[in-house]
Design an enzyme around this catalytic site. Structure first.
Site, PDB file in Angstrom:
ATOM      1  N   ARG A  37       9.530 -21.230  42.779  1.00 61.59           N
ATOM      2  CA  ARG A  37       9.468 -20.804  41.379  1.00 61.59           C
ATOM      3  C   ARG A  37      10.740 -21.288  40.685  1.00 61.59           C
ATOM      4  NH1 ARG A  37       4.641 -20.097  42.503  1.00 61.59           N
ATOM      5  NH2 ARG A  37       3.790 -18.042  42.939  1.00 61.59           N
ATOM      6  N   GLU A  38      10.577 -22.000  39.571  1.00 57.47           N
ATOM      7  CA  GLU A  38      11.709 -22.420  38.762  1.00 57.47           C
ATOM      8  C   GLU A  38      11.840 -21.437  37.612  1.00 57.47           C
ATOM      9  OE1 GLU A  38      11.397 -27.173  39.718  1.00 57.47           O
ATOM     10  OE2 GLU A  38      10.428 -26.406  37.918  1.00 57.47           O
ATOM     11  N   ARG A  64      13.543 -27.286  14.764  1.00 60.74           N
ATOM     12  CA  ARG A  64      13.643 -26.878  16.169  1.00 60.74           C
ATOM     13  C   ARG A  64      13.476 -28.122  17.027  1.00 60.74           C
ATOM     14  NH1 ARG A  64      16.098 -22.077  16.948  1.00 60.74           N
ATOM     15  NH2 ARG A  64      15.073 -20.389  15.816  1.00 60.74           N
ATOM     16  N   ALA A  76      16.178 -14.790  13.549  1.00 66.00           N
ATOM     17  CA  ALA A  76      16.302 -14.468  14.971  1.00 66.00           C
ATOM     18  C   ALA A  76      17.605 -15.038  15.509  1.00 66.00           C
ATOM     19  CB  ALA A  76      15.122 -15.033  15.745  1.00 66.00           C
ATOM     20  N   GLU A  92      22.444 -10.821  12.918  1.00 67.89           N
ATOM     21  CA  GLU A  92      21.629 -12.000  12.611  1.00 67.89           C
ATOM     22  C   GLU A  92      20.991 -11.916  11.228  1.00 67.89           C
ATOM     23  OE1 GLU A  92      21.273 -14.897  14.027  1.00 67.89           O
ATOM     24  OE2 GLU A  92      22.413 -14.474  15.849  1.00 67.89           O
ATOM     25  N   GLU A  96      21.922 -15.041   8.926  1.00 70.43           N
ATOM     26  CA  GLU A  96      20.893 -16.022   8.595  1.00 70.43           C
ATOM     27  C   GLU A  96      20.373 -15.932   7.163  1.00 70.43           C
ATOM     28  OE1 GLU A  96      17.733 -16.646  11.351  1.00 70.43           O
ATOM     29  OE2 GLU A  96      19.131 -17.368  12.880  1.00 70.43           O
ATOM     30  N   PRO A 114       6.990 -15.602  30.253  1.00 74.21           N
ATOM     31  CA  PRO A 114       7.273 -15.069  31.593  1.00 74.21           C
ATOM     32  C   PRO A 114       6.821 -15.947  32.750  1.00 74.21           C
ATOM     33  CG  PRO A 114       5.459 -13.877  30.582  1.00 74.21           C
ATOM     34  CD  PRO A 114       6.014 -14.792  29.534  1.00 74.21           C
ATOM     35  N   GLY A 115       6.104 -17.020  32.475  1.00 73.70           N
ATOM     36  CA  GLY A 115       5.720 -17.936  33.538  1.00 73.70           C
ATOM     37  C   GLY A 115       6.894 -18.726  34.091  1.00 73.70           C
ATOM     38  N   GLU A 119      13.618 -14.555  29.585  1.00 75.84           N
ATOM     39  CA  GLU A 119      14.026 -14.166  28.235  1.00 75.84           C
ATOM     40  C   GLU A 119      13.172 -13.016  27.688  1.00 75.84           C
ATOM     41  OE1 GLU A 119      14.650 -15.885  23.695  1.00 75.84           O
ATOM     42  OE2 GLU A 119      13.340 -16.962  25.061  1.00 75.84           O
ATOM     43  N   GLU A 138      28.141 -22.872  12.578  1.00 77.06           N
ATOM     44  CA  GLU A 138      28.523 -24.242  12.238  1.00 77.06           C
ATOM     45  C   GLU A 138      27.389 -25.248  12.488  1.00 77.06           C
ATOM     46  OE1 GLU A 138      31.483 -26.792  14.676  1.00 77.06           O
ATOM     47  OE2 GLU A 138      32.680 -25.760  13.148  1.00 77.06           O
ATOM     48  N   GLU A 140      24.095 -24.512  12.449  1.00 74.37           N
ATOM     49  CA  GLU A 140      22.849 -23.894  11.993  1.00 74.37           C
ATOM     50  C   GLU A 140      22.550 -24.316  10.555  1.00 74.37           C
ATOM     51  OE1 GLU A 140      21.099 -19.512  12.888  1.00 74.37           O
ATOM     52  OE2 GLU A 140      23.099 -19.572  11.996  1.00 74.37           O
TER      53      GLU A 140
END
Length: 175
Positions: A37-38, A64, A76, A92, A96, A114-115, A119, A138, A140
């Site tokens: 599992r990675e 992104r 976020a 945030e 933002e 979750p695979g 996070e 800086e 963003e």
């Protein structure tokens, strides 16, 4: 004994980065066989649904790199080491979009992917907003826009909003 659990036999750290780490775990499966599992390790994040007095939603557009395009999202950001999710959400929100809030209500905490990642993102509803000043990082670059709930629903339906945390947060907020 639970027939779904996997048990870690060994772990190898493959990468340590600024935002993520990556490890490879060898696990023992319920049937007695081994598998690899990675796992992408992430410190966690927050996302905030900012609702103005008239009911409209404040969102951000930003490029992104991993997606290769500009996405329309709720504000976020990543948790700093030792930072509480509620404090991060308030930070945030101001960084933002330049707002503070009097009411911050936790909607949910969810695993993003979750695979392969650990996070967890904590999603909040922010109300009773007061304008302050935006304090972008800086590196963003984003644009702020406000949408009615009807506009948001159309943007989700037509695929213009395609970010998971954003759709989840908006739906949990009753948009």
């Amino acid at each position: 004994m639970n027939t779904l659990l996997e048990h870690k036999i060994r772990s190898e750290q493959l990468y340590n980065g600024k935002i993520i780490n990556v490890r490879r775990d060898t696990v023992l499966l319920p049937n007695g066989k081994e598998a690899v599992r990675e796992v992408v390790e992430h410190p966690g994040a927050v996302a905030i649904v900012p609702v103005l007095e008239d009911g409209s939603i404040v969102m951000v557009s930003q490029y992104r790199h991993a997606a290769g395009k500009i996405l329309l999202e709720i504000p976020a950001g990543k948790l700093d080491k030792g930072e509480k999710p509620e404090s991060c959400a308030a930070r945030e929100l101001e960084e933002e979009i330049g707002y503070q809030c009097q009411r911050l209500h936790k909607l949910a905490s969810v695993y993003t992917t979750p695979g392969f990642s650990d996070e967890i993102i904590h999603i909040y509803l922010a109300e009773a907003l007061t304008p302050t000043e935006q304090h972008l990082d800086e590196d963003e670059f984003l644009q702020i826009a406000t949408f009615t709930k009807a506009q948001v629903r159309r943007l989700i339906a037509d695929g213009s909003i395609c970010d998971n945390k954003t759709i989840t947060g908006l739906l949990l907020a009753g948009v």
